[in-house]
Structure formats: structure tokens, C-alpha cells
Write a protein that holds these residues in place. Structure first.
Motif, PDB file in Angstrom:
ATOM      1  N   ASP A   1     -10.681  -5.062  -9.335  1.00 37.76           N
ATOM      2  CA  ASP A   1     -10.173  -5.716 -10.654  1.00 37.76           C
ATOM      3  C   ASP A   1      -8.981  -5.774 -10.518  1.00 37.76           C
ATOM      4  OD1 ASP A   1     -10.534  -6.820 -13.195  1.00 37.76           O
ATOM      5  OD2 ASP A   1      -8.728  -5.217 -13.694  1.00 37.76           O
ATOM      6  N   ILE A   2      -8.205  -5.225  -9.564  1.00 44.84           N
ATOM      7  CA  ILE A   2      -6.709  -5.303  -9.816  1.00 44.84           C
ATOM      8  C   ILE A   2      -6.334  -6.300  -8.242  1.00 44.84           C
ATOM      9  CG2 ILE A   2      -4.450  -4.334  -9.330  1.00 44.84           C
ATOM     10  CD1 ILE A   2      -4.917  -3.918 -11.864  1.00 44.84           C
TER      11      ILE A   2
ATOM     12  N   GLY B   1       7.523  -7.260  -5.684  1.00 45.89           N
ATOM     13  CA  GLY B   1       7.437  -6.119  -5.385  1.00 45.89           C
ATOM     14  C   GLY B   1       8.218  -5.527  -4.406  1.00 45.89           C
ATOM     15  N   ASP B   2       8.845  -6.718  -3.706  1.00 42.57           N
ATOM     16  CA  ASP B   2       9.773  -6.414  -2.902  1.00 42.57           C
ATOM     17  C   ASP B   2      11.365  -6.446  -2.908  1.00 42.57           C
ATOM     18  OD1 ASP B   2       8.210  -6.615  -0.069  1.00 42.57           O
ATOM     19  OD2 ASP B   2       9.146  -8.386   0.098  1.00 42.57           O
TER      20      ASP B   2
ATOM     21  N   GLN C   1       5.941   0.475 -11.741  1.00 40.91           N
ATOM     22  CA  GLN C   1       5.390   1.962 -11.585  1.00 40.91           C
ATOM     23  C   GLN C   1       4.634   2.349 -10.196  1.00 40.91           C
ATOM     24  OE1 GLN C   1       2.525   0.829 -15.197  1.00 40.91           O
ATOM     25  NE2 GLN C   1       3.953   1.260 -16.942  1.00 40.91           N
ATOM     26  N   ARG C   2       4.559   3.072 -10.037  1.00 41.93           N
ATOM     27  CA  ARG C   2       3.751   3.802  -8.776  1.00 41.93           C
ATOM     28  C   ARG C   2       1.915   3.648  -9.486  1.00 41.93           C
ATOM     29  NH1 ARG C   2       8.981   5.743  -8.736  1.00 41.93           N
ATOM     30  NH2 ARG C   2       9.091   5.702  -6.607  1.00 41.93           N
TER      31      ARG C   2
ATOM     32  N   TYR D   1       1.141   2.978  -2.738  1.00 44.07           N
ATOM     33  CA  TYR D   1       0.915   2.490  -3.662  1.00 44.07           C
ATOM     34  C   TYR D   1       0.385   0.677  -3.566  1.00 44.07           C
ATOM     35  CZ  TYR D   1       3.733   6.767  -4.980  1.00 44.07           C
ATOM     36  OH  TYR D   1       3.723   8.394  -5.003  1.00 44.07           O
ATOM     37  N   CYS D   2      -0.027   1.093  -5.167  1.00 50.12           N
ATOM     38  CA  CYS D   2      -0.515  -0.362  -5.256  1.00 50.12           C
ATOM     39  C   CYS D   2       0.345  -1.200  -5.539  1.00 50.12           C
ATOM     40  CB  CYS D   2      -1.660  -0.116  -6.776  1.00 50.12           C
ATOM     41  SG  CYS D   2      -1.944  -2.218  -7.303  1.00 50.12           S
ATOM     42  N   ALA D   3      -0.056  -2.195  -4.793  1.00 41.72           N
ATOM     43  CA  ALA D   3       1.414  -3.381  -4.867  1.00 41.72           C
ATOM     44  C   ALA D   3       1.316  -4.551  -5.764  1.00 41.72           C
ATOM     45  CB  ALA D   3       0.307  -4.624  -3.499  1.00 41.72           C
ATOM     46  N   TRP D   4       0.121  -4.628  -6.708  1.00 38.30           N
ATOM     47  CA  TRP D   4       0.389  -5.424  -7.937  1.00 38.30           C
ATOM     48  C   TRP D   4       0.917  -4.725  -9.256  1.00 38.30           C
ATOM     49  CZ3 TRP D   4      -1.479  -4.297 -12.667  1.00 38.30           C
ATOM     50  CH2 TRP D   4      -1.177  -5.191 -13.010  1.00 38.30           C
ATOM     51  N   ALA D   5       0.835  -3.182  -8.924  1.00 39.61           N
ATOM     52  CA  ALA D   5       1.483  -2.434  -9.380  1.00 39.61           C
ATOM     53  C   ALA D   5       2.587  -2.342  -9.622  1.00 39.61           C
ATOM     54  CB  ALA D   5       0.725  -0.928  -9.993  1.00 39.61           C
ATOM     55  N   ILE D   6       3.352  -2.531  -8.240  1.00 44.24           N
ATOM     56  CA  ILE D   6       4.817  -2.297  -8.002  1.00 44.24           C
ATOM     57  C   ILE D   6       5.369  -3.730  -7.949  1.00 44.24           C
ATOM     58  CG2 ILE D   6       6.254  -1.450  -5.957  1.00 44.24           C
ATOM     59  CD1 ILE D   6       5.102   1.247  -6.660  1.00 44.24           C
TER      60      ILE D   6
END
Length: 144
Positions: free
Chosen positions: A118-119, A134-135, A95-96, A85-90
């Protein structure tokens, strides 16, 4: 015994469906890209169905037999963080969001994917901070 086997299979599929990003109608990890190639070639390389391996309930594709064998020997070394999943979103949103195999970065020998350019730009501004978040977030999200 048959019920136990079915429960085991379903729990594996539930884990994969929730904690490994494969897209809506796919069973391919990392959209079929070769996760080993990020480390060995430094670029996103599409995998080939001739070199696939089922792991954690999903199919992992590789561009060569050599890469498939490298993954089989050490899958946790090559699979993306946060289930692809997107590391930034996590980190930022808890959010996934889909990780796009074309927006990636290896940090401390770990592969991270982002949603789009962009993300990824946002994520690149504070990689250590987002990895720390994230961790912290990911284990809680896996348990939900």
C-alpha cells in the motif's frame, strides 16, 4: 585509550541503531536480504550467513561470495537509501518506518525500500517528488 575505543564502538553502534534499519532484535541490514541481488538479479534474494560482512556496525548478508565482494568494493553503491527505512515515510512523514525488502525499487541506480504494498503504491505515484523530500529530510533525521 581504552575509554576512547569504547566511545568509538558505542558511537558506531549508536549510528547503526539509529540510522540503519535492522529490526528490533536483529543486527541484520535489510532483514538479511542480499542488496547486490536487487541490482544484478532484479529481485529480492535472501542472503546466506556464510556470506556476511560487517559494515557500519551491522551485518550484511549475501547470496554468494561474488555479491559479498561486490559490496565490499562499493558498499555505498548497493546499500539502500535512508538506511533501509521506508522511503515514503522518510519523505512524507519525516519518520523512521521499517523498510520491507520485498517492496523495493531502483531509481537512478539507488535502492529504495518501502513499508508494504500500500505504501509503495503511494510512493510510486510521485517518485521524484518523494526522493527530493527524502533527500532533504534524511540528513536532518540522521542528525537528530
Amino acid at each position: 585509550m581504552a575509554v576512547f575505543v569504547l566511545m568509538l564502538l558505542n558511537s558506531s553502534n549508536a549510528y547503526a541503531a539509529k540510522n540503519l534499519y535492522t529490526g528490533w532484535f536483529s543486527n541484520k541490514a535489510v532483514s538479511g536480504y542480499d542488496t547486490v541481488a536487487y541490482f544484478t538479479e532484479g529481485k529480492a534474494v535472501k542472503g546466506n550467513a556464510r556470506f556476511k560482512y560487517k559494515y557500519l556496525g551491522v551485518e550484511w548478508y549475501f547470496s554468494s561470495e561474488k555479491h559479498l565482494q561486490m559490496f565490499r568494493k562499493a558498499p555505498d553503491q548497493y546499500r539502500p537509501q535512508y538506511g533501509g527505512y521506508c522511503a515514503w515515510a522518510i519523505a512524507e512523514k519525516k519518520q523512521r518506518a521499517p523498510g520491507d525488502p520485498n517492496y523495493w525499487k531502483i531509481v537512478d541506480n539507488k535502492l529504495y525500500l518501502n513499508y508494504d504494498a500500500d505504501i509503495q503504491g503511494k510512493w510510486l505515484k510521485d517518485i521524484p517528488g518523494f526522493i527530493n523530500l527524502g533527500d532533504t529530510n534524511w540528513p536532518k533525521m540522521m542528525a537528530d
